[in-house]
Design a protein around this motif. Structure first.
Motif, short mmCIF file in Angstrom:
data_model
loop_
_atom_site.label_atom_id
_atom_site.label_comp_id
_atom_site.label_asym_id
_atom_site.label_seq_id
_atom_site.Cartn_x
_atom_site.Cartn_y
_atom_site.Cartn_z
N ASP B 15 0.81 -1.22 0.00
CA ASP B 15 0.00 0.00 0.00
C ASP B 15 0.85 1.27 0.00
O ASP B 15 0.36 2.34 0.32
CB ASP B 15 -0.98 0.00 1.17
CG ASP B 15 -0.29 -0.06 2.52
OD1 ASP B 15 0.94 -0.27 2.56
OD2 ASP B 15 -0.99 0.11 3.53
N ARG B 16 2.12 1.15 -0.38
CA ARG B 16 2.94 2.37 -0.45
C ARG B 16 2.36 3.36 -1.44
O ARG B 16 2.28 4.55 -1.17
CB ARG B 16 4.37 2.02 -0.86
CG ARG B 16 5.30 1.96 0.33
CD ARG B 16 6.71 1.88 -0.11
NE ARG B 16 7.21 3.16 -0.57
CZ ARG B 16 8.49 3.43 -0.73
NH1 ARG B 16 9.39 2.50 -0.49
NH2 ARG B 16 8.89 4.61 -1.15
N GLY B 17 1.96 2.83 -2.59
CA GLY B 17 1.41 3.70 -3.64
C GLY B 17 0.13 4.36 -3.17
O GLY B 17 -0.04 5.57 -3.31
N ALA B 18 -0.77 3.56 -2.58
CA ALA B 18 -2.04 4.09 -2.12
C ALA B 18 -1.83 5.17 -1.06
O ALA B 18 -2.46 6.22 -1.08
CB ALA B 18 -2.91 2.96 -1.56
N LYS B 19 -0.88 4.89 -0.14
CA LYS B 19 -0.61 5.87 0.93
C LYS B 19 0.02 7.14 0.37
O LYS B 19 -0.26 8.24 0.84
CB LYS B 19 0.29 5.25 2.00
CG LYS B 19 -0.46 4.33 2.94
CD LYS B 19 0.49 3.77 3.98
CE LYS B 19 -0.23 2.88 4.98
NZ LYS B 19 0.72 1.96 5.63
N GLY B 89 -5.54 2.93 -10.25
CA GLY B 89 -4.11 3.02 -10.50
C GLY B 89 -3.39 1.80 -9.98
O GLY B 89 -4.01 0.90 -9.42
N GLY B 90 -2.09 1.78 -10.20
CA GLY B 90 -1.30 0.64 -9.75
C GLY B 90 -0.55 0.03 -10.91
O GLY B 90 -0.18 0.72 -11.86
N VAL B 91 -0.38 -1.28 -10.82
CA VAL B 91 0.29 -1.99 -11.93
C VAL B 91 -0.79 -2.44 -12.91
O VAL B 91 -1.40 -3.49 -12.74
CB VAL B 91 1.10 -3.20 -11.40
CG1 VAL B 91 1.87 -3.84 -12.54
CG2 VAL B 91 2.05 -2.77 -10.30
N ILE B 92 -1.04 -1.59 -13.90
CA ILE B 92 -2.10 -1.89 -14.88
C ILE B 92 -1.49 -1.87 -16.28
O ILE B 92 -0.99 -0.82 -16.71
CB ILE B 92 -3.22 -0.81 -14.83
CG1 ILE B 92 -3.57 -0.40 -13.39
CG2 ILE B 92 -4.43 -1.24 -15.65
CD1 ILE B 92 -4.52 -1.28 -12.66
N PRO B 93 -1.49 -2.98 -16.99
CA PRO B 93 -0.96 -2.97 -18.36
C PRO B 93 -1.78 -2.02 -19.24
O PRO B 93 -3.02 -2.01 -19.12
CB PRO B 93 -1.14 -4.42 -18.83
CG PRO B 93 -1.40 -5.22 -17.59
CD PRO B 93 -2.00 -4.30 -16.60
N THR B 94 -1.10 -1.26 -20.10
CA THR B 94 -1.81 -0.26 -20.90
C THR B 94 -2.92 -0.87 -21.76
O THR B 94 -3.93 -0.22 -22.01
CB THR B 94 -0.85 0.52 -21.82
OG1 THR B 94 0.12 -0.39 -22.32
CG2 THR B 94 -0.16 1.65 -21.09
N PHE B 109 -4.41 5.56 -13.80
CA PHE B 109 -3.08 6.14 -13.67
C PHE B 109 -2.08 5.02 -13.37
O PHE B 109 -2.18 4.34 -12.36
CB PHE B 109 -3.06 7.17 -12.54
CG PHE B 109 -4.07 8.27 -12.74
CD1 PHE B 109 -3.84 9.30 -13.63
CD2 PHE B 109 -5.28 8.23 -12.04
CE1 PHE B 109 -4.80 10.31 -13.82
CE2 PHE B 109 -6.23 9.24 -12.22
CZ PHE B 109 -5.99 10.27 -13.10
N THR B 110 -1.15 4.84 -14.29
CA THR B 110 -0.17 3.77 -14.10
C THR B 110 1.03 4.30 -13.31
O THR B 110 1.12 5.49 -13.01
CB THR B 110 0.27 3.20 -15.44
OG1 THR B 110 0.65 4.30 -16.27
CG2 THR B 110 -0.86 2.45 -16.12
N GLN B 111 1.96 3.38 -13.01
CA GLN B 111 3.13 3.75 -12.21
C GLN B 111 3.85 4.94 -12.81
O GLN B 111 3.99 5.04 -14.02
CB GLN B 111 4.12 2.58 -12.17
CG GLN B 111 3.64 1.43 -11.33
CD GLN B 111 4.30 0.16 -11.79
OE1 GLN B 111 4.08 -0.28 -12.91
NE2 GLN B 111 5.13 -0.43 -10.95
N GLY B 112 4.32 5.82 -11.92
CA GLY B 112 5.11 6.95 -12.37
C GLY B 112 4.31 8.15 -12.83
O GLY B 112 4.88 9.15 -13.26
#
Lengths: 318, 128
Positions: B15-19, B89-94, B109-112
């Protein structure tokens, strides 16, 4: 169906929307609250307060579980601070209570303090009325993590639990005025930690001094661990005993009357304030007033008194 | 005041991304409710309704986004709460993004992704 009906029928969307309207100070606010008011007074309102990280949210989670076992419907208002910079907030208390999220007998609402300093938000009192009118039996208010002075919770609850943890300081801390005085029941949480027993003794000692003066029965001081779910049954029993006793002695009604009195005073002051703000047009005049103080024509109290006296005379109030 | 639920459906515990998103949205001036990890679509939807949020942001890294994201949208509709806007968002293939958009996830929204892109989306969506 209008919002008031929706609240009374227990519609979650209706309740949630109405709380937002109150929080956002909508023009409908006063009518909604007045319409719901006759349907309030049935719920028991518990306040949970204590310093940040004392385990308040986890304790609330345990309390919800016990109240649900008894078949009571529970609503929780959990308050966290708003950022003084952006106005935003992270409302994370419900993370600890999420396992109750799909239980239809539980409603949890996170609230940001929105600049209010008393440990709750301005809208908390009205949110309690909404949940009360919606038929929840037990309403639990969890304050923001408090320091020494945020004691507004006592104006909203039938009972206040003050949650403390070992390692916060010596008995001098326990003797001080403020937050340390607001507990009807004291919970020493994280009882598995070193110093829990000593803290209990210290708190009991300090409370003993107060009770010697007032002649009242000593407040319960209970050891618990909300994480390990220990000591919670005893705590819930103590809460219900306290409320029952308060009802038989008349203290309960007396406290509710005092609370209403304070609330009416508050509404009165804010209305008078609003009224005078409009009549004296402070917003447009303040610049000129400040200049007249700065250039020595008048002084702060003199200026305000003269403005108020003129208002009173012009409107033939006295 | 704009209220946003940041939720983590599914089984991954990262949950680093979510936080990070939650904090950034707080700094942008929104009230952010965070659910914690391992939430079911059912609990996310109940939470969104109880909290009267304007947006739900879903974060997922486990690969189950094609099932769980649309499920949240579907349940919101069922509960008469389709006015709540869902983004993810997260790890989602385009290549999965068009499918998710078709299912009612309004933005992915993908990584970065710079945080500004997310707040721009929120502000633009609020204007509508």
């Amino acid at each position: 169906m209008d919002l008031v009906d929706k609240v009374q029928s227990g519609s979650i969307r209706g309740i949630a929307r109405t709380i937002s309207l109150i929080e956002n100070n909508s023009p409908q606010k006063e009518d909604i609250i007045d319409e719901l008011y006759p349907h309030t007074g049935n719920a028991m309102v518990w306040g949970i307060t204590g310093p940040p990280g004392a385990g308040k949210s986890t304790l609330v989670d345990c309390l919800i579980k016990r109240e649900r076992k008894q078949g009571r419907r529970v609503a929780v208002i959990a308050i966290d601070p708003s950022s003084p910079y952006s106005g935003g907030a992270i409302l994370g208390d419900r993370t600890r209570m999420q396992k109750h999220s799909t239980d239809e007998g539980v409603y949890i609402r996170s609230m940001a303090s929105r600049g209010h300093l008393g440990g709750v938000s301005v809208a908390t009192g009205d949110a309690v009325k909404i949940l009360d009118a919606a038929g929840y039996d037990t309403i639990i208010i969890e304050t923001i993590g408090v320091g020494q002075t945020e004691v507004e919770i006592i104006e909203l609850c039938d009972i206040v639990l003050l949650v403390l943890v070992p390692g916060m300081g010596d008995e001098i801390q326990a003797m001080k005025a403020g937050v340390m005085e607001v507990g009807d029941i004291f919970v020493i949480n994280k009882k598995d930690r070193d110093g829990a027993d000593r803290l209990k003794t210290e708190v009991e000692y300090v409370l003993g001094i107060k009770n010697a003066l007032t002649g009242e029965e000593p407040n319960p001081v209970l050891l618990a661990s909300s994480k390990l779910d220990e000591g919670i049954d005893e705590l819930v029993e103590a809460i219900h005993d306290y409320l029952k006793k308060a009802q038989t002695t008349g203290r309960f009604e007396e406290k509710r009357r005092d609370r209403l009195e304070k609330e009416v005073y508050k509404i009165f002051s804010s209305k008078v304030h609003e009224l005078l703000n409009i009549h004296l047009d402070i917003e447009n005049n303040i610049g000129e007033w400040i200049s007249s103080i700065l250039n020595g024509e008048t002084a702060p109290y003199k200026l305000i008194n003269s403005k108020l006296n003129r208002f009173v005379k012009e409107n033939r109030i006295i | 005041m704009v209220r946003i639920l940041v939720a983590k459906p599914g089984l991954d515990g990262h949950d680093r991304g979510a936080k990070y998103i939650a904090r950034a949205l707080k700094d942008a001036g929104y009230e952010v409710i965070y659910t914690g990890i391992r939430q079911t679509p059912e609990s996310i939807v109940v939470t969104a309704i109880q909290e009267d949020v304007d947006f739900v942001g879903l974060s997922l890294l486990s690969g189950a986004h094609n099932e769980l994201f649309p499920k949240v949208v579907e349940l919101l509709r069922e509960k008469d709460a389709s006015d709540i806007i869902v983004f993810g968002g997260g790890v989602i293939p385009t290549e999965d993004i068009p499918f998710l958009k078709e299912k009612g996830i309004e933005a992915v929204f993908t990584q970065g992704t710079p945080i500004k892109e997310i707040t721009d989306f929120i502000e633009k969506r609020l204007e509508k």
